[in-house]
Design a protein around this motif. Structure first.
Motif, mmCIF file in Angstrom:
data_model
loop_
_atom_site.group_PDB
_atom_site.id
_atom_site.type_symbol
_atom_site.label_atom_id
_atom_site.label_comp_id
_atom_site.label_asym_id
_atom_site.label_seq_id
_atom_site.Cartn_x
_atom_site.Cartn_y
_atom_site.Cartn_z
ATOM 1 N N GLY A 21 0.547 -1.228 0.448
ATOM 2 C CA GLY A 21 0.046 -0.048 0.079
ATOM 3 C C GLY A 21 1.043 1.522 0.443
ATOM 4 N N ILE A 22 1.809 1.026 1.031
ATOM 5 C CA ILE A 22 2.854 2.330 1.196
ATOM 6 C C ILE A 22 3.201 2.588 -0.349
ATOM 7 C CG2 ILE A 22 4.861 3.474 1.470
ATOM 8 C CD1 ILE A 22 3.654 2.211 4.447
ATOM 9 N N MET A 25 1.642 3.969 -3.242
ATOM 10 C CA MET A 25 0.828 5.194 -3.236
ATOM 11 C C MET A 25 0.527 6.425 -3.950
ATOM 12 S SD MET A 25 -1.283 7.019 -1.254
ATOM 13 C CE MET A 25 -0.735 6.656 0.633
#
Length: 56
Positions: A21-22, A25
């Motif tokens: 997820g990071i 981004m």
């Protein structure tokens, strides 16, 4: 023993989803500008629920 392995696997999967997820981004921000949303939050919520169910 299987319960410990299952718990450890879910923990690793949860951590991996957070990292993905990071890293994704910037792609998610660009996709949102184009009007598309990525369902990363749903995946993370499902894995988090499964992990928390094993800890309680």
């Amino acid at each position: 023993m299987i319960s410990r392995a299952y718990h450890a696997t879910l923990f690793a999967l949860y951590q991996l989803c957070i990292v993905i997820g990071i890293v994704a981004m910037p792609l998610a921000i660009a996709a949102r500008q184009a009007g598309v949303t990525l369902p990363v939050h749903r995946i993370l919520e499902n894995v988090e629920e499964a992990y928390e169910a094993t800890t309680h």
